[in-house]
Design a protein around this motif. Sequence first.
Motif, mmCIF file in Angstrom:
data_model
loop_
_atom_site.group_PDB
_atom_site.id
_atom_site.type_symbol
_atom_site.label_atom_id
_atom_site.label_comp_id
_atom_site.label_asym_id
_atom_site.label_seq_id
_atom_site.Cartn_x
_atom_site.Cartn_y
_atom_site.Cartn_z
ATOM 1 N N ARG A 64 0.869 -1.176 0.000
ATOM 2 C CA ARG A 64 0.000 0.000 0.000
ATOM 3 C C ARG A 64 0.906 1.226 0.000
ATOM 4 O O ARG A 64 1.662 1.445 0.950
ATOM 5 C CB ARG A 64 -0.919 -0.009 1.215
ATOM 6 N N ILE A 65 0.844 2.002 -1.064
ATOM 7 C CA ILE A 65 1.769 3.116 -1.269
ATOM 8 C C ILE A 65 1.038 4.440 -1.119
ATOM 9 O O ILE A 65 -0.070 4.612 -1.640
ATOM 10 C CB ILE A 65 2.426 3.018 -2.663
ATOM 11 N N LEU A 66 1.661 5.376 -0.399
ATOM 12 C CA LEU A 66 1.118 6.719 -0.213
ATOM 13 C C LEU A 66 2.050 7.745 -0.851
ATOM 14 O O LEU A 66 3.271 7.649 -0.729
ATOM 15 C CB LEU A 66 1.013 7.067 1.281
ATOM 16 N N VAL A 67 1.449 8.733 -1.516
ATOM 17 C CA VAL A 67 2.171 9.893 -2.033
ATOM 18 C C VAL A 67 1.296 11.102 -1.744
ATOM 19 O O VAL A 67 0.114 11.115 -2.115
ATOM 20 C CB VAL A 67 2.434 9.791 -3.556
ATOM 21 N N ASP A 68 1.840 12.117 -1.072
ATOM 22 C CA ASP A 68 1.036 13.306 -0.806
ATOM 23 C C ASP A 68 0.822 14.084 -2.104
ATOM 24 O O ASP A 68 1.583 13.944 -3.058
ATOM 25 C CB ASP A 68 1.680 14.180 0.277
ATOM 26 N N LYS A 69 -0.239 14.892 -2.145
ATOM 27 C CA LYS A 69 -0.636 15.582 -3.375
ATOM 28 C C LYS A 69 0.453 16.497 -3.917
ATOM 29 O O LYS A 69 0.641 16.580 -5.129
ATOM 30 C CB LYS A 69 -1.931 16.356 -3.147
#
Length: 120
Positions: A64-69
Motif C-alpha cells: 500500500r503506497i502513499l504519495v502526498d498531493k
Amino acid sequence: MEKIVELTEKAAEQVKQMMKESGEENVYFRVGVYGGGCSGLSYAMGFEHQKREEDYEFEQDGLRILVDKESALVLKGTTIDYEQGAMGGGFTIHNPNAIASCGCGSSFRTATHAGTPEEC
C-alpha cells in the motif's frame, strides 16, 4: 487510483523485506519529496501507519503506497528500482520530471519546482 510511482519487482521485494525485518508488515510505504539538497528537492521514503487527507493511495505487488498531493506533482511517472552491488544495495530513482540533479544523485529539481537548494 492511478499509480504515481512504479516500483520494479526488485524494489517491491526489498521494501517487503525491510517491512518484515522491522516488524512493520501492515503499514503503508510512503514516497515523497521535500525541499533541500544541492538541487532543491530531495526524495523521501519510509513506513507510515496513518493515511493523511492529502494522500493519494494505490497498491502494487501487495504494497500500500502513499504519495502526498504536492509530491505527486513532481513524482508522476517515476520508477523506483533496487540494485545490489559489490558495496551493498540501494534504491535508485528514475524521475522523468527531473531536469537537473546534484552529483550525488539524491536531490533534483523540475522545470516547475525548484525547491529550496542548500549549499553542498
